[in-house]
Write a protein that holds these residues in place. Structure first.
Motif, PDB file in Angstrom:
ATOM      1  N   LEU A  15      39.463  42.571  43.967  1.00 54.87           N
ATOM      2  CA  LEU A  15      37.775  41.627  43.964  1.00 54.87           C
ATOM      3  C   LEU A  15      38.006  40.276  43.010  1.00 54.87           C
ATOM      4  CD1 LEU A  15      35.395  41.172  45.398  1.00 54.87           C
ATOM      5  CD2 LEU A  15      34.244  43.249  44.395  1.00 54.87           C
ATOM      6  N   LEU A  16      38.238  40.924  41.843  1.00 54.75           N
ATOM      7  CA  LEU A  16      37.725  40.289  41.143  1.00 54.75           C
ATOM      8  C   LEU A  16      39.679  38.891  40.776  1.00 54.75           C
ATOM      9  CD1 LEU A  16      38.288  42.023  37.071  1.00 54.75           C
ATOM     10  CD2 LEU A  16      36.041  41.145  38.599  1.00 54.75           C
ATOM     11  N   SER A  17      40.551  39.463  41.602  1.00 50.37           N
ATOM     12  CA  SER A  17      41.346  38.263  41.282  1.00 50.37           C
ATOM     13  C   SER A  17      40.959  37.504  42.958  1.00 50.37           C
ATOM     14  CB  SER A  17      42.319  38.648  42.107  1.00 50.37           C
ATOM     15  OG  SER A  17      43.287  38.155  42.892  1.00 50.37           O
ATOM     16  N   GLU A  18      40.406  37.335  43.550  1.00 45.89           N
ATOM     17  CA  GLU A  18      39.634  36.859  45.134  1.00 45.89           C
ATOM     18  C   GLU A  18      38.433  36.134  44.481  1.00 45.89           C
ATOM     19  OE1 GLU A  18      40.197  36.743  47.994  1.00 45.89           O
ATOM     20  OE2 GLU A  18      42.256  37.544  47.386  1.00 45.89           O
ATOM     21  N   ILE A  19      37.711  37.100  43.729  1.00 53.17           N
ATOM     22  CA  ILE A  19      36.559  35.623  42.895  1.00 53.17           C
ATOM     23  C   ILE A  19      36.960  34.244  41.710  1.00 53.17           C
ATOM     24  CG2 ILE A  19      35.297  35.407  41.346  1.00 53.17           C
ATOM     25  CD1 ILE A  19      34.331  38.322  41.767  1.00 53.17           C
ATOM     26  N   GLU A  20      38.273  34.553  41.274  1.00 52.20           N
ATOM     27  CA  GLU A  20      38.980  33.970  40.749  1.00 52.20           C
ATOM     28  C   GLU A  20      39.621  31.789  42.021  1.00 52.20           C
ATOM     29  OE1 GLU A  20      38.919  32.284  37.645  1.00 52.20           O
ATOM     30  OE2 GLU A  20      37.548  34.367  37.569  1.00 52.20           O
ATOM     31  N   LYS A  21      40.157  33.163  42.655  1.00 55.38           N
ATOM     32  CA  LYS A  21      40.858  32.176  43.642  1.00 55.38           C
ATOM     33  C   LYS A  21      39.371  31.280  44.814  1.00 55.38           C
ATOM     34  CE  LYS A  21      44.486  35.230  45.340  1.00 55.38           C
ATOM     35  NZ  LYS A  21      44.906  36.499  46.049  1.00 55.38           N
ATOM     36  N   THR A  22      38.153  31.853  44.873  1.00 53.59           N
ATOM     37  CA  THR A  22      37.328  31.065  45.346  1.00 53.59           C
ATOM     38  C   THR A  22      37.022  30.545  44.771  1.00 53.59           C
ATOM     39  OG1 THR A  22      36.831  33.175  46.681  1.00 53.59           O
ATOM     40  CG2 THR A  22      35.307  31.602  46.628  1.00 53.59           C
ATOM     41  N   LYS A  23      36.311  30.438  43.180  1.00 51.85           N
ATOM     42  CA  LYS A  23      35.995  29.522  42.805  1.00 51.85           C
ATOM     43  C   LYS A  23      37.556  28.540  42.372  1.00 51.85           C
ATOM     44  CE  LYS A  23      34.839  30.852  38.186  1.00 51.85           C
ATOM     45  NZ  LYS A  23      34.622  32.159  37.025  1.00 51.85           N
ATOM     46  N   LEU A  24      38.290  28.679  42.550  1.00 52.20           N
ATOM     47  CA  LEU A  24      39.203  27.491  42.429  1.00 52.20           C
ATOM     48  C   LEU A  24      39.308  26.986  43.806  1.00 52.20           C
ATOM     49  CD1 LEU A  24      41.849  26.488  40.716  1.00 52.20           C
ATOM     50  CD2 LEU A  24      43.422  27.974  42.276  1.00 52.20           C
ATOM     51  N   ALA A  25      39.157  27.425  44.591  1.00 56.39           N
ATOM     52  CA  ALA A  25      38.260  26.641  45.938  1.00 56.39           C
ATOM     53  C   ALA A  25      37.576  25.914  45.981  1.00 56.39           C
ATOM     54  CB  ALA A  25      38.726  27.630  47.490  1.00 56.39           C
TER      55      ALA A  25
END
Length: 74
Positions: A15-25
């Motif tokens: 989940l934390l990894s997905e949050i970081e990816k989403t912030k980048l998106a």
């Protein structure tokens, strides 16, 4: 917020990894929006940004829920 201080579960780490990816998106969509000249591209980047923001809100709610589960199970 004590989001990062809990004992980590595999789902929580993902989940934390997905949050970081989403912030980048979101950052990418915003930069593309800022540089777009064609109306169709502007609309497309607005759509991308809105979708990424909604995903980010969902992921944050999920992280808060899991953070509460980790607090009560520790």
């Amino acid at each position: 917020m004590k989001l990062f201080s809990k004992k980590k579960m595999p789902e929580y780490e993902l989940l934390l990894s997905e949050i970081e990816k989403t912030k980048l998106a979101m950052e990418t969509a915003y930069c593309n929006f800022e540089n777009a000249l064609e109306p169709e591209l502007i609309d497309s980047y607005i759509y991308e940004l809105n979708a990424a923001q909604e995903r980010y809100r969902y992921l944050i709610r999920r992280a808060k829920y899991l953070d509460g589960e980790l607090t009560t199970s520790s």
